[in-house]
Design a protein around this motif. Structure first.
Motif, PDB file in Angstrom:
ATOM      1  N   ASP A   1       8.986  10.203  -4.658  1.00  0.00           N
ATOM      2  CA  ASP A   1       9.805   9.120  -4.102  1.00  0.00           C
ATOM      3  C   ASP A   1       9.223   7.792  -4.590  1.00  0.00           C
ATOM      4  N   ARG A   2       9.826   7.250  -5.650  1.00  0.00           N
ATOM      5  CA  ARG A   2       9.273   6.039  -6.263  1.00  0.00           C
ATOM      6  C   ARG A   2       9.186   4.885  -5.272  1.00  0.00           C
ATOM      7  N   ASP A   3      10.179   4.746  -4.399  1.00  0.00           N
ATOM      8  CA  ASP A   3      10.164   3.642  -3.436  1.00  0.00           C
ATOM      9  C   ASP A   3       8.921   3.693  -2.562  1.00  0.00           C
ATOM     10  N   SER A   4       8.508   4.902  -2.175  1.00  0.00           N
ATOM     11  CA  SER A   4       7.312   5.021  -1.332  1.00  0.00           C
ATOM     12  C   SER A   4       6.057   4.610  -2.107  1.00  0.00           C
ATOM     13  N   LEU A   5       6.040   4.870  -3.422  1.00  0.00           N
ATOM     14  CA  LEU A   5       4.903   4.475  -4.249  1.00  0.00           C
ATOM     15  C   LEU A   5       4.881   2.959  -4.466  1.00  0.00           C
ATOM     16  N   VAL A   6       6.044   2.367  -4.638  1.00  0.00           N
ATOM     17  CA  VAL A   6       6.129   0.904  -4.780  1.00  0.00           C
ATOM     18  C   VAL A   6       5.615   0.232  -3.505  1.00  0.00           C
ATOM     19  N   ALA A   7       6.016   0.756  -2.356  1.00  0.00           N
ATOM     20  CA  ALA A   7       5.543   0.211  -1.073  1.00  0.00           C
ATOM     21  C   ALA A   7       4.029   0.397  -0.944  1.00  0.00           C
ATOM     22  N   ALA A   8       3.528   1.554  -1.392  1.00  0.00           N
ATOM     23  CA  ALA A   8       2.081   1.820  -1.347  1.00  0.00           C
ATOM     24  C   ALA A   8       1.325   0.834  -2.228  1.00  0.00           C
ATOM     25  N   ALA A   9       1.844   0.588  -3.424  1.00  0.00           N
ATOM     26  CA  ALA A   9       1.188  -0.336  -4.353  1.00  0.00           C
ATOM     27  C   ALA A   9       1.129  -1.745  -3.763  1.00  0.00           C
ATOM     28  N   GLN A  10       2.177  -2.124  -3.057  1.00  0.00           N
ATOM     29  CA  GLN A  10       2.192  -3.445  -2.420  1.00  0.00           C
ATOM     30  C   GLN A  10       1.111  -3.540  -1.349  1.00  0.00           C
ATOM     31  N   ARG A  11       0.968  -2.477  -0.560  1.00  0.00           N
ATOM     32  CA  ARG A  11      -0.076  -2.466   0.481  1.00  0.00           C
ATOM     33  C   ARG A  11      -1.468  -2.508  -0.141  1.00  0.00           C
ATOM     34  N   VAL A  12      -1.660  -1.760  -1.222  1.00  0.00           N
ATOM     35  CA  VAL A  12      -2.969  -1.763  -1.896  1.00  0.00           C
ATOM     36  C   VAL A  12      -3.283  -3.162  -2.417  1.00  0.00           C
ATOM     37  N   GLN A  13      -2.279  -3.819  -2.973  1.00  0.00           N
ATOM     38  CA  GLN A  13      -2.460  -5.186  -3.463  1.00  0.00           C
ATOM     39  C   GLN A  13      -2.796  -6.140  -2.309  1.00  0.00           C
ATOM     40  N   ASP A  14      -2.015  -6.050  -1.239  1.00  0.00           N
ATOM     41  CA  ASP A  14      -2.176  -6.982  -0.127  1.00  0.00           C
ATOM     42  C   ASP A  14      -3.464  -6.760   0.660  1.00  0.00           C
ATOM     43  N   GLU A  15      -3.810  -5.479   0.891  1.00  0.00           N
ATOM     44  CA  GLU A  15      -4.925  -5.174   1.800  1.00  0.00           C
ATOM     45  C   GLU A  15      -6.247  -4.969   1.081  1.00  0.00           C
ATOM     46  N   LEU A  16      -6.201  -4.527  -0.182  1.00  0.00           N
ATOM     47  CA  LEU A  16      -7.442  -4.215  -0.901  1.00  0.00           C
ATOM     48  C   LEU A  16      -7.600  -5.034  -2.181  1.00  0.00           C
ATOM     49  N   GLY A  17      -6.578  -5.807  -2.531  1.00  0.00           N
ATOM     50  CA  GLY A  17      -6.686  -6.645  -3.722  1.00  0.00           C
ATOM     51  C   GLY A  17      -6.305  -5.961  -5.018  1.00  0.00           C
ATOM     52  N   GLY A  18      -5.715  -4.769  -4.932  1.00  0.00           N
ATOM     53  CA  GLY A  18      -5.267  -4.058  -6.138  1.00  0.00           C
ATOM     54  C   GLY A  18      -6.161  -2.890  -6.497  1.00  0.00           C
ATOM     55  N   ALA A  19      -5.619  -1.979  -7.286  1.00  0.00           N
ATOM     56  CA  ALA A  19      -6.319  -0.737  -7.647  1.00  0.00           C
ATOM     57  C   ALA A  19      -7.107  -0.900  -8.942  1.00  0.00           C
ATOM     58  N   ASP A  20      -8.347  -0.395  -8.942  1.00  0.00           N
ATOM     59  CA  ASP A  20      -9.165  -0.307 -10.151  1.00  0.00           C
ATOM     60  C   ASP A  20      -9.128   1.101 -10.734  1.00  0.00           C
ATOM     61  N   VAL A  21      -8.902   2.085  -9.876  1.00  0.00           N
ATOM     62  CA  VAL A  21      -8.861   3.492 -10.287  1.00  0.00           C
ATOM     63  C   VAL A  21      -7.638   4.132  -9.644  1.00  0.00           C
ATOM     64  N   LEU A  22      -6.900   4.911 -10.414  1.00  0.00           N
ATOM     65  CA  LEU A  22      -5.829   5.749  -9.863  1.00  0.00           C
ATOM     66  C   LEU A  22      -6.164   7.196 -10.192  1.00  0.00           C
ATOM     67  N   VAL A  23      -6.255   8.020  -9.158  1.00  0.00           N
ATOM     68  CA  VAL A  23      -6.489   9.453  -9.345  1.00  0.00           C
ATOM     69  C   VAL A  23      -5.181  10.180  -9.060  1.00  0.00           C
ATOM     70  N   ASN A  24      -4.546  10.660 -10.132  1.00  0.00           N
ATOM     71  CA  ASN A  24      -3.295  11.423  -9.991  1.00  0.00           C
ATOM     72  C   ASN A  24      -3.657  12.872  -9.688  1.00  0.00           C
ATOM     73  N   ASN A  25      -3.780  13.149  -8.389  1.00  0.00           N
ATOM     74  CA  ASN A  25      -4.245  14.461  -7.954  1.00  0.00           C
ATOM     75  C   ASN A  25      -3.146  15.298  -7.304  1.00  0.00           C
ATOM     76  N   ALA A  26      -2.087  14.654  -6.802  1.00  0.00           N
ATOM     77  CA  ALA A  26      -1.044  15.415  -6.103  1.00  0.00           C
ATOM     78  C   ALA A  26      -0.481  16.489  -7.032  1.00  0.00           C
ATOM     79  N   GLY A  27      -0.400  17.708  -6.532  1.00  0.00           N
ATOM     80  CA  GLY A  27       0.125  18.790  -7.370  1.00  0.00           C
ATOM     81  C   GLY A  27       0.396  20.045  -6.572  1.00  0.00           C
ATOM     82  N   VAL A  28       1.254  20.891  -7.127  1.00  0.00           N
ATOM     83  CA  VAL A  28       1.537  22.199  -6.541  1.00  0.00           C
ATOM     84  C   VAL A  28       1.431  23.260  -7.632  1.00  0.00           C
TER      85      VAL A  28
END
Length: 244
Positions: free
Chosen positions: A65-92
């Motif tokens: 759900d891209r919208d949920s990721l966009v909202a997450a990225a906004q929170r990371v920016q606002d609350e933590l100042g942005g991401a330095d590392v992204l770990v793409n771990n979600a999988g089945v």
């Protein structure tokens, strides 16, 4: 390099509610990272964030759900100042013979494992580029060795490896791309297999051979704490007893 030398760096981890994602959150927090925990099971990641303490936030998100990721990225920016590392771990890992009965699961693996990682990366890429970051893609031994019964799963992991290698070339030197290819790791992945015979065989194999999520998390933490001039681009990790 001192453990706290990475304090202030921010890591976003998808699929952080269990397994390698949860273990990586613990390992990176111990190294001084602040972590954003993304998963669908918000109760699990909230409990983990509470345990990890200051600088850890839980964000309900679904990589399909891209919208949920966009909202997450906004929170990371606002609350933590942005991401330095992204770990793409979600999988089945819904292993089964390739039949029409399994078509929904085949599609789900592509949507979560491959498209989910691509979408999360696309959404967070500007943050990673800002100051030079790390993209960690969790692939699999199945991204190198296909076998009967894992056709669609292998397709997602071979796809992830090719995509990662192209991105490595495209994003250097601003962003390091690190691919981790675990063999049998004791996580919830096996529990979700619906094909009875396959599940039984895989459970026996994992019981006999698997290593822990912590083993993989330590390797991820090591890779992202190297000097930025050093890239561990592809890390294949098998349990010592695993043959294929």
């Amino acid at each position: 390099m001192h453990a706290n030398s990475h304090s202030g760096r921010v890591a976003v981890i998808t699929g952080a509610s269990s397994g390698i994602g949860e273990a990586t959150a613990r390992a990176l927090t111990a190294d001084g990272f602040r972590v954003a925990l993304l998963a669908r099971r918000v109760d699990r990641i909230q409990a983990l964030a509470d345990e990890l303490g200051d600088g850890a936030i839980a964000i309900e998100a679904d990589v399909t759900d891209r919208d949920s990721l966009v909202a997450a990225a906004q929170r990371v920016q606002d609350e933590l100042g942005g991401a330095d590392v992204l770990v793409n771990n979600a999988g089945v890992m819904l292993l089964a013979p390739f039949t029409s009965e399994q078509r929904a699961e085949q599609r789900q693996m592509v949507e979560v494992n491959l498209l989910g990682a691509m979408t999360a990366t696309e959404v967070f890429l500007d943050q990673l580029r800002d100051g030079g970051g790390d993209l960690v893609n969790i692939s699999s031994v199945a991204g190198r060795t296909a076998r009967a019964g894992n056709a669609a799963y292998a397709a997602t992991k071979w796809g992830m490896n090719g995509w990662s290698e192209a991105l490595r070339q495209e994003l250097q030197p601003d962003v390091r791309v690190i691919v981790v290819e675990p063999g049998a790791v004791a996580t919830e992945l096996v529990n979700h297999i619906t094909h009875g015979e396959t599940k039984e065989a895989i459970e026996q194999f994992y019981d006999a051979t698997s290593i822990t999520a912590d083993d993989i998390a330590e390797i991820i933490a090591f890779a992202v704490t190297r000097p930025h001039s050093v890239s561990l681009n592809e890390i294949l990790v098998r349990p010592t007893r695993q043959q294929g």
